[in-house]
Design a protein around this motif. Sequence first.
Motif, PDB file in Angstrom:
ATOM      1  N   ASN A   6       0.866  -1.167   0.000  1.00 31.26           N
ATOM      2  CA  ASN A   6       0.000   0.000   0.000  1.00 31.26           C
ATOM      3  C   ASN A   6       0.906   1.220   0.000  1.00 31.26           C
ATOM      4  O   ASN A   6       1.460   1.568   1.041  1.00 31.26           O
ATOM      5  N   PRO A   7       1.089   1.838  -1.169  1.00 29.97           N
ATOM      6  CA  PRO A   7       1.937   3.025  -1.199  1.00 29.97           C
ATOM      7  C   PRO A   7       1.394   4.101  -0.253  1.00 29.97           C
ATOM      8  O   PRO A   7       0.178   4.252  -0.096  1.00 29.97           O
ATOM      9  N   VAL A   8       2.305   4.815   0.358  1.00 29.63           N
ATOM     10  CA  VAL A   8       1.940   5.873   1.298  1.00 29.63           C
ATOM     11  C   VAL A   8       2.007   7.211   0.568  1.00 29.63           C
ATOM     12  O   VAL A   8       3.016   7.544  -0.053  1.00 29.63           O
ATOM     13  N   PHE A  23      -7.965  12.204   1.573  1.00 28.99           N
ATOM     14  CA  PHE A  23      -7.801  11.032   2.442  1.00 28.99           C
ATOM     15  C   PHE A  23      -8.796   9.942   2.061  1.00 28.99           C
ATOM     16  O   PHE A  23      -8.436   8.781   1.864  1.00 28.99           O
ATOM     17  N   GLU A  24     -10.061  10.325   1.961  1.00 23.88           N
ATOM     18  CA  GLU A  24     -11.115   9.357   1.637  1.00 23.88           C
ATOM     19  C   GLU A  24     -10.904   8.752   0.255  1.00 23.88           C
ATOM     20  O   GLU A  24     -10.965   7.531   0.080  1.00 23.88           O
ATOM     21  N   MET A  25     -10.647   9.599  -0.725  1.00 22.50           N
ATOM     22  CA  MET A  25     -10.514   9.126  -2.102  1.00 22.50           C
ATOM     23  C   MET A  25      -9.294   8.219  -2.278  1.00 22.50           C
ATOM     24  O   MET A  25      -9.379   7.174  -2.925  1.00 22.50           O
ATOM     25  N   LEU A  26      -8.180   8.605  -1.714  1.00 25.91           N
ATOM     26  CA  LEU A  26      -6.959   7.806  -1.860  1.00 25.91           C
ATOM     27  C   LEU A  26      -7.042   6.514  -1.050  1.00 25.91           C
ATOM     28  O   LEU A  26      -6.570   5.468  -1.495  1.00 25.91           O
ATOM     29  N   SER A  27      -7.647   6.579   0.121  1.00 23.15           N
ATOM     30  CA  SER A  27      -7.823   5.368   0.941  1.00 23.15           C
ATOM     31  C   SER A  27      -8.687   4.351   0.212  1.00 23.15           C
ATOM     32  O   SER A  27      -8.384   3.148   0.226  1.00 23.15           O
ATOM     33  N   LEU A  28      -9.753   4.809  -0.426  1.00 23.42           N
ATOM     34  CA  LEU A  28     -10.624   3.898  -1.175  1.00 23.42           C
ATOM     35  C   LEU A  28      -9.889   3.232  -2.335  1.00 23.42           C
ATOM     36  O   LEU A  28     -10.224   2.118  -2.728  1.00 23.42           O
ATOM     37  N   GLU A  29      -8.874   3.910  -2.862  1.00 20.72           N
ATOM     38  CA  GLU A  29      -8.086   3.366  -3.968  1.00 20.72           C
ATOM     39  C   GLU A  29      -6.973   2.438  -3.474  1.00 20.72           C
ATOM     40  O   GLU A  29      -6.255   1.843  -4.263  1.00 20.72           O
ATOM     41  N   GLY A  30      -6.829   2.306  -2.146  1.00 20.31           N
ATOM     42  CA  GLY A  30      -5.858   1.377  -1.588  1.00 20.31           C
ATOM     43  C   GLY A  30      -4.556   1.997  -1.126  1.00 20.31           C
ATOM     44  O   GLY A  30      -3.624   1.280  -0.771  1.00 20.31           O
TER      45      GLY A  30
END
Length: 124
Positions: A6-8, A23-30
Amino acid sequence: MKENANPVILVVDDEAILRELLFEMLSLEGYDVLLADDGKSCIEIYKQKRSEIAAVILDMNMVDMHGEETFIALHEINPQVNVIIATGDPDDEAVENLVATYGIDVVSKPYEIRTIYQKISALI
């Protein structure tokens, strides 16, 4: 995106709603996402976790410390830092200088999340 990792992504913006949106959008993408609300906290987080951070999405127009100054500090820590500039004014002279000097990619606000995904994928 790499399957077993999971790239940071470090998101830096002084507007809480935009930080949370990314945060929400990138988290949903993994992606794993770190948040900084200004340039100084961005630099501190990057110093501590630079080996983990795949890319930084950096707002240009922050109240405390301008994005250009923040980028230069990040670049001094790591000349290979992966940064995407986020700006509402892509014609800003500072943005143009960073793009010309360092080849940094730019995303325009308001965000199109598909564009952000594409730019991150191309970068890391």
